[in-house]
Design a protein around this motif. Sequence first.
Motif, PDB file in Angstrom:
ATOM      1  N   ILE A  44      99.376 -27.660  61.808  1.00 28.86           N
ATOM      2  CA  ILE A  44      98.744 -26.469  61.244  1.00 28.86           C
ATOM      3  C   ILE A  44      99.614 -25.892  60.135  1.00 28.86           C
ATOM      4  O   ILE A  44     100.829 -26.126  60.094  1.00 28.86           O
ATOM      5  CB  ILE A  44      98.528 -25.370  62.316  1.00 28.86           C
ATOM      6  CG1 ILE A  44      99.845 -25.008  63.000  1.00 28.86           C
ATOM      7  CG2 ILE A  44      97.479 -25.801  63.330  1.00 28.86           C
ATOM      8  CD1 ILE A  44      99.722 -23.865  63.988  1.00 28.86           C
ATOM      9  N   ALA A  45      98.976 -25.153  59.223  1.00 33.86           N
ATOM     10  CA  ALA A  45      99.721 -24.431  58.187  1.00 33.86           C
ATOM     11  C   ALA A  45      99.109 -23.044  58.089  1.00 33.86           C
ATOM     12  O   ALA A  45      97.907 -22.903  57.869  1.00 33.86           O
ATOM     13  CB  ALA A  45      99.638 -25.158  56.848  1.00 33.86           C
ATOM     14  N   SER A  46      99.947 -22.029  58.252  1.00 38.25           N
ATOM     15  CA  SER A  46      99.420 -20.663  58.369  1.00 38.25           C
ATOM     16  C   SER A  46      98.816 -20.151  57.066  1.00 38.25           C
ATOM     17  O   SER A  46      98.161 -19.124  57.057  1.00 38.25           O
ATOM     18  CB  SER A  46     100.519 -19.720  58.859  1.00 38.25           C
ATOM     19  OG  SER A  46     101.570 -19.672  57.922  1.00 38.25           O
ATOM     20  N   CYS A  47      99.029 -20.877  55.952  1.00 35.52           N
ATOM     21  CA  CYS A  47      98.492 -20.398  54.677  1.00 35.52           C
ATOM     22  C   CYS A  47      97.109 -20.967  54.389  1.00 35.52           C
ATOM     23  O   CYS A  47      96.528 -20.678  53.345  1.00 35.52           O
ATOM     24  CB  CYS A  47      99.449 -20.746  53.533  1.00 35.52           C
ATOM     25  SG  CYS A  47      99.616 -22.515  53.257  1.00 35.52           S
ATOM     26  N   PRO A  62     108.386 -23.562  55.011  1.00 33.85           N
ATOM     27  CA  PRO A  62     108.603 -24.700  54.098  1.00 33.85           C
ATOM     28  C   PRO A  62     109.331 -24.281  52.832  1.00 33.85           C
ATOM     29  O   PRO A  62     108.718 -24.040  51.813  1.00 33.85           O
ATOM     30  CB  PRO A  62     107.199 -25.207  53.804  1.00 33.85           C
ATOM     31  CG  PRO A  62     106.280 -24.111  54.185  1.00 33.85           C
ATOM     32  CD  PRO A  62     106.996 -23.140  55.060  1.00 33.85           C
ATOM     33  N   SER A  63     110.643 -24.173  52.929  1.00 31.11           N
ATOM     34  CA  SER A  63     111.405 -23.842  51.721  1.00 31.11           C
ATOM     35  C   SER A  63     111.781 -25.154  51.053  1.00 31.11           C
ATOM     36  O   SER A  63     110.974 -26.044  50.965  1.00 31.11           O
ATOM     37  CB  SER A  63     112.629 -23.021  52.103  1.00 31.11           C
ATOM     38  OG  SER A  63     113.365 -23.677  53.096  1.00 31.11           O
ATOM     39  N   SER A  64     113.018 -25.306  50.667  1.00 37.11           N
ATOM     40  CA  SER A  64     113.360 -26.571  50.026  1.00 37.11           C
ATOM     41  C   SER A  64     113.771 -27.586  51.091  1.00 37.11           C
ATOM     42  O   SER A  64     113.515 -27.378  52.263  1.00 37.11           O
ATOM     43  CB  SER A  64     114.486 -26.336  49.026  1.00 37.11           C
ATOM     44  OG  SER A  64     115.519 -25.652  49.676  1.00 37.11           O
ATOM     45  N   ALA A  65     114.423 -28.631  50.689  1.00 35.12           N
ATOM     46  CA  ALA A  65     114.776 -29.706  51.617  1.00 35.12           C
ATOM     47  C   ALA A  65     115.683 -29.204  52.741  1.00 35.12           C
ATOM     48  O   ALA A  65     116.448 -28.269  52.570  1.00 35.12           O
ATOM     49  CB  ALA A  65     115.471 -30.826  50.854  1.00 35.12           C
ATOM     50  N   LEU A  66     115.575 -29.841  53.873  1.00 36.52           N
ATOM     51  CA  LEU A  66     116.365 -29.467  55.051  1.00 36.52           C
ATOM     52  C   LEU A  66     117.787 -29.997  54.946  1.00 36.52           C
ATOM     53  O   LEU A  66     118.025 -31.050  54.372  1.00 36.52           O
ATOM     54  CB  LEU A  66     115.721 -30.057  56.302  1.00 36.52           C
ATOM     55  CG  LEU A  66     114.308 -29.616  56.634  1.00 36.52           C
ATOM     56  CD1 LEU A  66     113.689 -30.548  57.654  1.00 36.52           C
ATOM     57  CD2 LEU A  66     114.308 -28.194  57.147  1.00 36.52           C
ATOM     58  N   HIS A  67     118.738 -29.251  55.525  1.00 34.23           N
ATOM     59  CA  HIS A  67     120.094 -29.786  55.643  1.00 34.23           C
ATOM     60  C   HIS A  67     120.399 -30.076  57.113  1.00 34.23           C
ATOM     61  O   HIS A  67     119.569 -29.814  57.985  1.00 34.23           O
ATOM     62  CB  HIS A  67     121.130 -28.859  54.999  1.00 34.23           C
ATOM     63  CG  HIS A  67     121.126 -27.448  55.532  1.00 34.23           C
ATOM     64  ND1 HIS A  67     121.481 -27.149  56.828  1.00 34.23           N
ATOM     65  CD2 HIS A  67     120.814 -26.262  54.943  1.00 34.23           C
ATOM     66  CE1 HIS A  67     121.406 -25.848  57.011  1.00 34.23           C
ATOM     67  NE2 HIS A  67     120.985 -25.272  55.888  1.00 34.23           N
ATOM     68  N   VAL A  68     121.587 -30.608  57.381  1.00 30.77           N
ATOM     69  CA  VAL A  68     121.882 -31.052  58.748  1.00 30.77           C
ATOM     70  C   VAL A  68     121.880 -29.889  59.747  1.00 30.77           C
ATOM     71  O   VAL A  68     121.685 -30.100  60.943  1.00 30.77           O
ATOM     72  CB  VAL A  68     123.230 -31.811  58.828  1.00 30.77           C
ATOM     73  CG1 VAL A  68     123.133 -33.133  58.094  1.00 30.77           C
ATOM     74  CG2 VAL A  68     124.373 -30.966  58.305  1.00 30.77           C
ATOM     75  N   PHE A 124     108.177 -23.329  64.378  1.00 24.87           N
ATOM     76  CA  PHE A 124     107.703 -23.980  63.150  1.00 24.87           C
ATOM     77  C   PHE A 124     108.426 -23.415  61.940  1.00 24.87           C
ATOM     78  O   PHE A 124     108.689 -22.223  61.858  1.00 24.87           O
ATOM     79  CB  PHE A 124     106.176 -24.004  63.041  1.00 24.87           C
ATOM     80  CG  PHE A 124     105.459 -22.712  62.776  1.00 24.87           C
ATOM     81  CD1 PHE A 124     106.046 -21.484  63.003  1.00 24.87           C
ATOM     82  CD2 PHE A 124     104.154 -22.730  62.284  1.00 24.87           C
ATOM     83  CE1 PHE A 124     105.356 -20.302  62.750  1.00 24.87           C
ATOM     84  CE2 PHE A 124     103.459 -21.562  62.021  1.00 24.87           C
ATOM     85  CZ  PHE A 124     104.068 -20.352  62.252  1.00 24.87           C
ATOM     86  N   PRO A 125     108.807 -24.298  61.026  1.00 28.69           N
ATOM     87  CA  PRO A 125     109.678 -23.861  59.934  1.00 28.69           C
ATOM     88  C   PRO A 125     108.910 -23.257  58.766  1.00 28.69           C
ATOM     89  O   PRO A 125     107.718 -23.511  58.576  1.00 28.69           O
ATOM     90  CB  PRO A 125     110.353 -25.152  59.489  1.00 28.69           C
ATOM     91  CG  PRO A 125     109.393 -26.223  59.835  1.00 28.69           C
ATOM     92  CD  PRO A 125     108.620 -25.754  61.029  1.00 28.69           C
ATOM     93  N   GLY A 159     104.061 -27.519  62.854  1.00 29.04           N
ATOM     94  CA  GLY A 159     103.268 -26.894  61.801  1.00 29.04           C
ATOM     95  C   GLY A 159     104.159 -26.139  60.834  1.00 29.04           C
ATOM     96  O   GLY A 159     105.376 -26.330  60.828  1.00 29.04           O
ATOM     97  N   TRP A 160     103.549 -25.301  60.033  1.00 27.03           N
ATOM     98  CA  TRP A 160     104.277 -24.668  58.919  1.00 27.03           C
ATOM     99  C   TRP A 160     103.985 -23.182  58.852  1.00 27.03           C
ATOM    100  O   TRP A 160     102.833 -22.776  58.785  1.00 27.03           O
ATOM    101  CB  TRP A 160     103.887 -25.361  57.605  1.00 27.03           C
ATOM    102  CG  TRP A 160     103.990 -26.836  57.776  1.00 27.03           C
ATOM    103  CD1 TRP A 160     102.969 -27.698  58.040  1.00 27.03           C
ATOM    104  CD2 TRP A 160     105.184 -27.619  57.780  1.00 27.03           C
ATOM    105  NE1 TRP A 160     103.452 -28.983  58.195  1.00 27.03           N
ATOM    106  CE2 TRP A 160     104.803 -28.957  58.033  1.00 27.03           C
ATOM    107  CE3 TRP A 160     106.541 -27.325  57.582  1.00 27.03           C
ATOM    108  CZ2 TRP A 160     105.742 -29.987  58.099  1.00 27.03           C
ATOM    109  CZ3 TRP A 160     107.462 -28.352  57.648  1.00 27.03           C
ATOM    110  CH2 TRP A 160     107.053 -29.670  57.901  1.00 27.03           C
ATOM    111  N   ASP A 161     105.049 -22.423  58.852  1.00 30.51           N
ATOM    112  CA  ASP A 161     104.960 -20.971  58.712  1.00 30.51           C
ATOM    113  C   ASP A 161     104.919 -20.709  57.209  1.00 30.51           C
ATOM    114  O   ASP A 161     105.909 -20.323  56.605  1.00 30.51           O
ATOM    115  CB  ASP A 161     106.213 -20.368  59.355  1.00 30.51           C
ATOM    116  CG  ASP A 161     106.148 -18.866  59.438  1.00 30.51           C
ATOM    117  OD1 ASP A 161     105.063 -18.301  59.197  1.00 30.51           O
ATOM    118  OD2 ASP A 161     107.181 -18.252  59.741  1.00 30.51           O
ATOM    119  N   ALA A 162     103.746 -20.944  56.628  1.00 30.15           N
ATOM    120  CA  ALA A 162     103.711 -21.271  55.202  1.00 30.15           C
ATOM    121  C   ALA A 162     103.486 -20.105  54.250  1.00 30.15           C
ATOM    122  O   ALA A 162     103.611 -20.268  53.041  1.00 30.15           O
ATOM    123  CB  ALA A 162     102.641 -22.340  54.971  1.00 30.15           C
TER     124      ALA A 162
END
Length: 837
Positions: A126-129, A45-51, A42-43, A79-82
Amino acid sequence: MTQDFYPFKEIDKKWQDRWEKQGLFTMDPDSPKKKYYCLMMFPYPSSALHVGHGRNYIIGDVVVRYKIMRKYNVLAPMGWDAFGLPAENAAIKSGIHPKVSTFNNIRTMKKQLRSWGVGYDWTREIASCLPDYYKWTQWIFLQLYEKGLAYKKKASVNWCPSCQTVLANEQVVNGGCERCSAQVEGRNLEQWFLRITDYAQRLLNDLKLLKDWPERVRTMQANWIGRSEGVEINFKVFDSDINLACFTTRVDTIFGATYMVLAAEYPLVDDLIKGSGNENEIRKFIGEVKKDSAADRTVPNIEKKGVFTGRFVINPVNGRKIPLWIANYVVMGYGTGAVMAVPAHDQRDFEFARKYRLPIEVVIDDPEESLVAENMKEAYVENGVMVNSGQFNSLSNTDAMRKIADYMEREGIGRKTVHYKLRDWLISRQRYWGAPIPIVYCDKCGMSPVREKDLPILLPEKVKFSGKGARLPEGQGSASGGKPCAESPLKHVKSFINAKCPKCNGKAKREIDTMDTFVDSSWYFLRYLSPGDNEKPFDKALVNKWLPVDQYIGGVEHAILHLMYSRFIVKVLYDMGYVGFSEPFARLFTQGMIVKDGAKMSKSKGNTVSPDKLIDKYGADTVRLYTLFIGPPEKDAEWSDRGVEGAWRFLNRVWRLIDRRSSFVVRDSQSKGRVSKLKYKIHYTIKKVSEDMEGAFHFNTALSAIMELVNEIYLVSSSEPRARSPELKEAIRVVVILLAPFVPHIAEEMWEKLGNKTSVFEAEWPAYQEDVLARNKITIAVQINGRVRTKIEIDSAASEDEIKKTVFSNETVNKWTDGKSPRKCIIVKGRLVNLVV
RNA sequence: GCCGGGGUGUCGAAAUUGGCAAACGAUCGGGACUUAAAAUCCCGCGUCCUGUAAAGGACUUGAGGGUUCGAGUCCCUCCCCCGGCACCA
């Protein structure tokens, strides 16, 4: 854009909507099908994703779609490692509350994932925050605390004197602060640790069970755990009751120990140097080393420095009195912080001894050429023969190693022991945007864990982030340009820190540190099975059914920390009976980076490629196809905009198969041979693609096989209307199905155009027929002296004699052999014949 | 220094694990279609040599050696690139 191009804009949207509506990726808990848990890391959530990010999700999506087609009950959650530092740092800079920026970013990323056609079971997001998640992160902390696996101790941390804050190791760049470049200092602070070292041996042993993990990840973890076997030896300090234990892996060199060295942080140093007459100078030296230590860790092989303590210790094997030194090259964190120095056989000791004119004594001789201490240019670290070592002389040093260790245990001088490089996991962060550690401090009762029923300990939303002190109401920025506080921002939130003691109900203060985000991510894969559950962190029956994860996919940058922490936490939960498995991830796939202009894509380098623009220009499937075709997915790959054009052309070529399929017919001339070749190619391609999907995920070669089949279709057909061919129809059907996991939108649309009423993902994955692949005429190469000279066509069932007959009657062969009969004739069935003349 | 992964055409890369090196794609060149261009379809494309041509030959997987009928693949020595760890005793 002309009408000749396939209308990806409508198609992409149409099918993305339909998959969502149909719940293609929604796992059915009651399905009788075999389960398949496919997990993407799970990523954050920083800014927009690149390729480059996209590659991870596209690879995962191909696996998920393929497994759906193979009729598995697939679980593909997201989910999000937020929690984490970047959002908080951004808040200090911009004034936007981390919660606001995090959920903004999540929204953007979700939209991007959808635009790629990447599907997940979003009902399990899910979001860990969020409190309903971190409540259970805190619960896990409490379990560890109860088991004695979470503890608090003073520890040296990286401290930036300019920013007035603790830095993570990763934030220390060349000994300086990442933000302001000030020299980082070591500082002793009370910190929370998790006792991962208790699990070192099991974490190491169980790596053997992880057969489907990449070799390099397993070796990285093994190196990180860093097990070494050796002997702990007691050295008595001369004229004192103090004993100094030191650890060595080279007990065979004990007779060559000519001095002993302590780390500057060694706890007994004060006692030892008392009355040395040189105390001030020694103290000054220790101060300098301590100050340097944090910064020096990143600079290898700096100049060795030391100071004599005025004390001597006794070498227990020969009673010799040897000097005791303190030096900057001994680290406190490994072994005992005390080292026996053998300059003749250890390069570091050798350099130190030469600098301070300490004696060098050879105890292991080079069997090739006898060593003379004065002439040595460097330490002799190879194996050899024992010399100057009393009763052990003339043994090989490897034998001596065992015998000396046994002797020491008998005599009570030392004991065999094992050391690990792995340290306990420091989880305290003096930061706001993380899960609060559920501990309170009472003046009367001391430290207590929060009761489970009082969880979650909520993170307050209104806090001051920066030293400048501006308060940040949610959603609006006011502070900017400040610096992080020296302590957790939670310290100043009265409503947060004031608590009741769970023991005496009196006034108490909360722990103000938050947890490292790696704690959040070390158990999230359990939460996906029961994401909304308010009663427990995860459902035991469900996790036991669904885990270990069948396929975990993510970046190799998590090879050590995240994957090791997750393994550790699962082992703890296993020992406590909460889960019935001791390893979380059965199969691991680590994809390579995408680089541009030779560098990793990053916003700061300005070499990112935005998927949004590409999708707008070419559609999702083109971006997916190119990303998958670029090379083997586990390897790094260089992004090329031209390559995208190639993918785009191919998809249009495929699209035209359908558009004109009514007029696709077999050419008359050579039609028979062509059609049989096509039939073979169909089955060959099914086999090749299926194998690539099941094996090492070599999607690039799977795709090239499909391209070959498409090329073959074009060769067989012409646009002149003649007899219809069932083989052509079949070939097109197979192409569409095989392409579906890779380029799902265009495949669905073509599938529908072929007259199917249901989704291509409900179609049967085609099976290949061995009898079609077994052709009766085959071409084999004929080599003469290992060189290919000609090729012959033979019956595939031909016997060796028949093959020989054909070969010897061949004109080209006779030309090369000059009519002579060969000395040797090697026949490799179905491949080649090699004549030796 | 130690551990791991690599080095193949102009480029991204293939190669059934010891059996026809360069599949597939990109680039480039040529042809067809077109008033033209784009798109499309077809053909060619490792290097060198002989030949007007058709053909044919030699060489070629970082360098050098070895094993083998046969090596990109196995063994030895060395060079270079990437990643991880690193005064770890």
